[in-house]
Motif scaffolding. Structure first.
Motif, mmCIF file in Angstrom:
data_model
loop_
_atom_site.group_PDB
_atom_site.id
_atom_site.type_symbol
_atom_site.label_atom_id
_atom_site.label_comp_id
_atom_site.label_asym_id
_atom_site.label_seq_id
_atom_site.Cartn_x
_atom_site.Cartn_y
_atom_site.Cartn_z
ATOM 1 N N THR A 102 -2.229 7.474 -2.494
ATOM 2 C CA THR A 102 -2.818 6.542 -3.456
ATOM 3 C C THR A 102 -1.757 5.545 -3.932
ATOM 4 O O THR A 102 -0.649 5.939 -4.278
ATOM 5 C CB THR A 102 -3.354 7.310 -4.684
ATOM 6 O OG1 THR A 102 -4.181 8.380 -4.218
ATOM 7 C CG2 THR A 102 -4.140 6.412 -5.615
ATOM 8 N N THR A 103 -2.104 4.283 -3.926
ATOM 9 C CA THR A 103 -1.201 3.262 -4.469
ATOM 10 C C THR A 103 -1.354 3.271 -5.991
ATOM 11 O O THR A 103 -2.475 3.294 -6.492
ATOM 12 C CB THR A 103 -1.596 1.866 -3.944
ATOM 13 O OG1 THR A 103 -1.633 1.913 -2.519
ATOM 14 C CG2 THR A 103 -0.626 0.800 -4.405
ATOM 15 N N GLU A 127 0.845 -1.188 0.000
ATOM 16 C CA GLU A 127 0.000 0.000 0.000
ATOM 17 C C GLU A 127 0.883 1.241 0.000
ATOM 18 O O GLU A 127 1.900 1.288 0.674
ATOM 19 C CB GLU A 127 -0.913 -0.007 1.233
ATOM 20 C CG GLU A 127 -2.204 0.693 0.956
ATOM 21 C CD GLU A 127 -3.182 0.676 2.125
ATOM 22 O OE1 GLU A 127 -3.041 -0.141 3.057
ATOM 23 O OE2 GLU A 127 -4.111 1.498 2.070
ATOM 24 N N LEU A 167 -0.712 12.265 -6.590
ATOM 25 C CA LEU A 167 -1.699 11.319 -6.059
ATOM 26 C C LEU A 167 -1.011 10.317 -5.144
ATOM 27 O O LEU A 167 -1.500 9.997 -4.061
ATOM 28 C CB LEU A 167 -2.392 10.563 -7.198
ATOM 29 C CG LEU A 167 -3.371 11.343 -8.077
ATOM 30 C CD1 LEU A 167 -3.803 10.478 -9.252
ATOM 31 C CD2 LEU A 167 -4.588 11.793 -7.274
ATOM 32 N N ASN A 168 0.145 9.835 -5.603
ATOM 33 C CA ASN A 168 0.884 8.862 -4.819
ATOM 34 C C ASN A 168 1.371 9.470 -3.501
ATOM 35 O O ASN A 168 1.265 8.841 -2.441
ATOM 36 C CB ASN A 168 2.064 8.327 -5.649
ATOM 37 C CG ASN A 168 2.863 7.279 -4.904
ATOM 38 O OD1 ASN A 168 4.032 7.477 -4.593
ATOM 39 N ND2 ASN A 168 2.243 6.155 -4.594
ATOM 40 N N LYS A 210 -8.466 4.246 -3.784
ATOM 41 C CA LYS A 210 -7.261 4.066 -2.961
ATOM 42 C C LYS A 210 -6.131 3.466 -3.797
ATOM 43 O O LYS A 210 -4.967 3.669 -3.500
ATOM 44 C CB LYS A 210 -7.561 3.109 -1.801
ATOM 45 C CG LYS A 210 -8.407 3.739 -0.710
ATOM 46 C CD LYS A 210 -8.344 2.873 0.532
ATOM 47 C CE LYS A 210 -8.650 3.608 1.803
ATOM 48 N NZ LYS A 210 -8.007 4.888 1.950
ATOM 49 N N ARG A 213 -13.160 1.199 -4.506
ATOM 50 C CA ARG A 213 -11.854 1.664 -4.045
ATOM 51 C C ARG A 213 -10.749 1.449 -5.069
ATOM 52 O O ARG A 213 -9.571 1.637 -4.780
ATOM 53 C CB ARG A 213 -11.495 0.923 -2.747
ATOM 54 C CG ARG A 213 -12.392 1.337 -1.603
ATOM 55 C CD ARG A 213 -12.397 0.335 -0.482
ATOM 56 N NE ARG A 213 -13.307 0.747 0.560
ATOM 57 C CZ ARG A 213 -14.622 0.498 0.540
ATOM 58 N NH1 ARG A 213 -15.170 -0.166 -0.471
ATOM 59 N NH2 ARG A 213 -15.396 0.929 1.519
ATOM 60 N N LEU A 248 -10.351 7.899 -11.907
ATOM 61 C CA LEU A 248 -10.016 8.625 -10.671
ATOM 62 C C LEU A 248 -11.214 9.311 -10.038
ATOM 63 O O LEU A 248 -11.117 9.892 -8.961
ATOM 64 C CB LEU A 248 -8.954 9.693 -10.979
ATOM 65 C CG LEU A 248 -7.584 9.180 -11.420
ATOM 66 C CD1 LEU A 248 -6.698 10.350 -11.823
ATOM 67 C CD2 LEU A 248 -6.929 8.398 -10.297
ATOM 68 N N LYS A 273 -12.113 8.839 -6.426
ATOM 69 C CA LYS A 273 -10.956 8.924 -5.521
ATOM 70 C C LYS A 273 -10.548 7.556 -4.991
ATOM 71 O O LYS A 273 -10.552 7.302 -3.775
ATOM 72 C CB LYS A 273 -11.259 9.868 -4.361
ATOM 73 C CG LYS A 273 -11.554 11.278 -4.801
ATOM 74 C CD LYS A 273 -11.607 12.221 -3.629
ATOM 75 C CE LYS A 273 -11.808 13.637 -4.123
ATOM 76 N NZ LYS A 273 -12.192 14.569 -3.079
ATOM 77 N N VAL A 319 -4.903 2.805 -7.881
ATOM 78 C CA VAL A 319 -5.121 3.119 -9.296
ATOM 79 C C VAL A 319 -4.211 2.228 -10.137
ATOM 80 O O VAL A 319 -3.023 2.093 -9.840
ATOM 81 C CB VAL A 319 -4.784 4.603 -9.590
ATOM 82 C CG1 VAL A 319 -5.006 4.919 -11.064
ATOM 83 C CG2 VAL A 319 -5.626 5.522 -8.723
#
Ligand SMILES: Nc1ncnc2c1ncn2[C@@H]1O[C@H](COP(=O)(O)OP(=O)(O)O)[C@@H](O)[C@H]1O
Ligand SMILES: [Mg+2]
Length: 310
Positions: free
Chosen positions: A185-186, A30, A180-181, A154, A79, A149, A152, A156
């Motif tokens: 965000t993974t 994650e 984002l990361n 968790k 997600r 996206l 939103k 992508v």
């Protein structure tokens, strides 16, 4: 370490008998920025399409944030955002409306502020109200990214998101992904741009012919492998016969246009440069030019896929 995706023994045989994935195990931490690399036909899109629920696996399990991807689809879908390689979308609406509709499909209330921000960041604001049919291929691809996206997610997953996107725009897209990361965000992506994978991603997995060859931190991969390679250029392309392959097995010989590349290893602090050079001389004679270059991800990738060719 929490795990975003745990893929276990994933196997896919298409109805024509083609084995696209064979017992792939993969763990995506994650928060990571994860590159999935492999030559054409390696099985990358098959893997991603299984995660996106557009291809059914023949065997194997996938756990997504601790939930079973196949039996807890709805939970996972809310997600997860996937950008497929193939463009397949409904061209009858305007981008802004498509994003609103997609929110509903993910089971969330449309967040118009976020939708407008996405349109802006993906450089689609000017086209937000046009019919999507009027968009160019590159714009449609960005719209696909926006779609993935909109809720939103968790995690992508992007399958060759920047194929055919020009350099400047590609850089801006990467910048957005990086943000984002950084916000937690993974991101898992496949790309042909190894240099960028090297620059952006902190984890890397390489697959070839449906099999996972390696999966580790980018730093680990770059640290672990031979430090440099010998590049010999000839007037014409050279072939590597089975005999030569055996003779030069220590150097993993491979060709690239008119060049032959040999991996150099360090033994007792010395690089076996001379051994490699003499071996090449014996096989192909004098080269036009000889260079030593540090191994980058591209070399590592070529070497690892080459070592594992069946
Ligand atoms: N629908 C399909 N039916 C049969 N074979 C397929 C199908 N989709 C992909 N393949 C084959 O599976 C292999 C892996 O393809 P793919 O997952 O698209 O690889 P990559 O994305 O790494 O280029 C290839 O040999 C490809 O030709
Ligand atoms: Mg593909």
């Amino acid at each position: 370490m929490s795990i975003a995706l745990a893929v276990k023994q994933l196997t896919k045989t298409y109805s024509n008998g083609k084995k696209a994935l064979e017992g792939v195990d993969l763990t995506v931490p994650e928060g990571s920025f994860f590159a999935l690399l492999g030559p054409n036909g390696a099985g990358k899109s098959t893997l991603i399409n299984i995660l996106a629920d557009t291809v059914k696996p023949s065997a194997g399990e996938v756990s997504f944030l601790g939930h079973d991807l196949f039996t807890e689809r709805k939970w996972c879908k809310q997600r997860l955002g996937v950008v497929p390689q193939e463009i397949a979308f409904d061209p009858f609406f305007a981008p802004r409306d498509i994003l609103k509709i997609m929110s509903g499909m993910f089971g969330v209330k449309p967040d118009m502020k976020w939708i407008d921000e996405l349109l802006e960041r993906l450089e689609l604001s000017e086209h937000a109200k046009k019919n999507a049919r009027q968009l160019s291929g590159g714009m449609r691809r960005r719209l696909l990214v926006a779609q993935a996206l909109v809720h939103k997610p968790k995690v992508v997953i992007l399958d060759e998101p920047t194929a055919g996107v020009d350099v400047e725009l590609r850089k801006r897209l990467w910048g957005f992904m990086r943000e984002l990361n950084a916000n937690g965000t993974t991101i898992l992506l496949t790309t042909h741009y190894l240099e960028e994978a090297e620059e952006l991603c902190d984890h890397v997995a390489i697959i070839n012919q449906g099999k996972l060859l390696t999966s580790q931190s980018m730093k680990g991969l770059l640290d672990n492998v031979g430090s440099s390679s010998l590049v010999l250029e000839y007037a014409e392309p050279k072939t590597i016969s089975d005999d030569i392959k055996n003779k030069l097995a220590d150097f993993c010989p491979r060709t690239q246009e008119n060049k032959v590349i040999l991996s150099l290893k360090k033994c007792d602090g010395h690089t076996n440069f001379n051994d490699a050079y003499q071996a090449a001389l014996a096989c192909w004679g004098e080269a036009i030019s000889v260079n030593i270059q540090d191994e980058d991800l591209e070399d590592v990738f070529l070497r690892i896929t080459h070592e594992n060719q069946s």
